[in-house]
Design an enzyme around this catalytic site. Structure first.
Site, PDB file in Angstrom:
ATOM      1  N   THR A 196       0.821  -1.202   0.000  1.00 29.79           N
ATOM      2  CA  THR A 196       0.000   0.000   0.000  1.00 29.79           C
ATOM      3  C   THR A 196       0.851   1.247   0.000  1.00 29.79           C
ATOM      4  O   THR A 196       1.783   1.364   0.784  1.00 29.79           O
ATOM      5  CB  THR A 196      -0.911   0.014   1.246  1.00 29.79           C
ATOM      6  OG1 THR A 196      -1.742  -1.134   1.178  1.00 29.79           O
ATOM      7  CG2 THR A 196      -1.767   1.254   1.288  1.00 29.79           C
ATOM      8  N   ARG A 224     -12.672  -9.043  -1.141  1.00 33.73           N
ATOM      9  CA  ARG A 224     -12.331  -8.372   0.118  1.00 33.73           C
ATOM     10  C   ARG A 224     -11.851  -6.946  -0.159  1.00 33.73           C
ATOM     11  O   ARG A 224     -11.066  -6.691  -1.058  1.00 33.73           O
ATOM     12  CB  ARG A 224     -11.237  -9.164   0.827  1.00 33.73           C
ATOM     13  CG  ARG A 224     -10.699  -8.556   2.117  1.00 33.73           C
ATOM     14  CD  ARG A 224      -9.467  -7.705   1.887  1.00 33.73           C
ATOM     15  NE  ARG A 224      -8.857  -7.273   3.142  1.00 33.73           N
ATOM     16  CZ  ARG A 224      -7.868  -6.400   3.214  1.00 33.73           C
ATOM     17  NH1 ARG A 224      -7.386  -5.860   2.115  1.00 33.73           N
ATOM     18  NH2 ARG A 224      -7.354  -6.060   4.372  1.00 33.73           N
ATOM     19  N   GLY A 248      -1.049  -1.460   6.655  1.00 35.43           N
ATOM     20  CA  GLY A 248      -1.144  -2.573   7.589  1.00 35.43           C
ATOM     21  C   GLY A 248      -2.451  -3.318   7.420  1.00 35.43           C
ATOM     22  O   GLY A 248      -3.086  -3.249   6.361  1.00 35.43           O
TER      23      GLY A 248
HETATM   24  C1  SD4 Z   1      -5.116  -3.561   3.177  1.00 32.52           C
HETATM   25  N1  SD4 Z   1      -4.006  -1.768   4.316  1.00 32.52           N
HETATM   26  O1  SD4 Z   1      -5.550  -3.965   2.105  1.00 32.52           O
HETATM   27  C2  SD4 Z   1      -3.931  -2.645   3.165  1.00 32.52           C
HETATM   28  C3  SD4 Z   1      -2.687  -3.465   3.093  1.00 32.52           C
HETATM   29  C4  SD4 Z   1      -1.403  -2.749   3.339  1.00 32.52           C
HETATM   30  O2  SD4 Z   1       0.853  -2.660   3.127  1.00 32.52           O
HETATM   31  O3  SD4 Z   1      -1.324  -1.691   3.890  1.00 32.52           O
HETATM   32  N2  SD4 Z   1      -0.302  -3.315   2.931  1.00 32.52           N
HETATM   33  O4  SD4 Z   1      -5.571  -3.930   4.262  1.00 32.52           O
END
Ligand code: SD4
Length: 342
Positions: A196, A224, A248
């Protein structure tokens, strides 16, 4: 560049990165702050807009997100890891200084979801478009439909994942491996698992904007949606107060309306770092045992151009670019390696 190399550049040398402390955040503008070390390139692209006379934060954050979506062997965009069915589905959102916002979730075969999100914001009365509807809107607005092919890295990682088909990655907390139910910073082989890019910026006219783009949690259930395209979860901007973004485990961020919470803490007078810390504590204090198994990190920027970050576990880093600095910082974190509070 190979995804793993791209992502491990600073993770390997994490301990050599300076630990951010609020004193370093003197307050300046224009400024752009991004999640992770890959934010360095993203900030560079945003800076090209911010450093020009009249450069608008909104255009800057879009340019930053487009930059990383173009990195086909990178961590977000069509080169990202697929879901359990082997399909790459992308989430993105954008928000400006007037509380205008737009988002797409679960969009397939479109290279620049961030620009589609901006079109949703500017051309429709809606905030979020999902799945096929989002793709249809993108195509109607001139975005080409790209092939469904996985990138080479993603193909390999998916083939590897299929061997066990477990949604059970591993947290690497300063090299001590520990099993966890969800994907935090690292996969079992030590390669980083963060997909992300979130960035927030303030331009020379004191206006704030933010953008997030992601392929979401690797090997997620098809359909999802995480925090990233949800306004108030993965991104929130209030031009009177500040802006925040997250990375996260999205489900935990959604549960506390994470970035909205961070901005509200800043409204109450907390520094960006303290506001991010309080939001992390909200997750940790509710269920310490669960918090040990997951990672969430926030970054925030206030109206004075002060910034900060905090995460639950170690390993979260963020990138800053202003007229004064251009660097990656380690964020402070709440849980020690043994899961107790620092
Ligand atoms: C999620 N917050 O799809 C994102 C994943 C993420 O680094 O931050 N990955 O939940």
């Amino acid at each position: 560049m190979d995804r793993k190399k791209f992502l491990t550049l600073s993770s390997l040398g994490l301990s050599s990165l300076p630990l951010f402390s609020f004193a370093a955040s003197a307050g300046t503008k224009p400024i752009v702050i991004s999640t992770w070390e890959s934010g360095m390139g993203v900030n560079g692209a945003a800076w090209e807009v911010l450093s020009k006379p009249g450069g608008r934060a909104l255009d800057a954050v879009e340019a930053g997100a487009v930059h990383i979506e173009n990195e086909i062997s990178c961590c977000v965009g069509l080169g990202g890891y697929p879901d359990r069915d082997g399909i790459v589905t992308l989430d993105a959102c954008i928000m400006d200084e007037h509380a205008n916002c737009g988002a797409v979730a679960g969009i397939e075969q479109i290279k620049h979801p961030i620009s589609v999100a901006r079109k949703v914001m500017e051309k429709t009365p809606h905030v979020i478009l999902v799945g096929n509807g989002a793709q249809q809107f993108a195509i109607e607005n001139g975005f080409p439909k790209e092939p469904a092919e996985l990138s080479e890295d993603a193909k390999k990682a998916y083939a590897e994942w299929l061997k066990k088909s477990e949604y059970k990655p591993v947290i690497n907390i300063e090299n001590k491996k520990q099993n966890g139910p969800f994907a935090p910073n690292f996969f079992e082989d030590g390669s980083p698992n963060h997909d992300t890019m979130g960035l927030v910026a303030m331009d020379a006219n004191n206006n704030l904007s933010g953008a997030v783009t992601t392929s979401g949690m690797a090997f997620k259930l098809h359909g999802r949606v995480g925090d990233s395209p949800i306004i108030g979860a993965g991104l929130f901007v209030d031009n009177e107060v500040g802006a925040a973004t997250s990375s996260g485990l999205g489900e935990e961020v959604i549960r506390i309306c994470g970035t909205h919470l961070v901005v509200e803490f800043m409204r109450q007078g907390y520094s960006p770092e303290a506001a991010c810390k309080k939001a992390c504590e909200r997750i940790v204090n509710r269920d310490r045992a669960k918090a040990k198994t997951l990672q969430v990190g926030f970054v925030a920027l206030n109206k004075k151009g002060e910034y900060g970050a905090y995460s639950i576990q170690s390993g979260f880093v963020f990138s800053v670019k202003s007229g004064k600095e251009n660097r990656v910082y380690q964020s402070k974190f709440i849980l020690k390696n043994d899961g107790t509070v620092k």
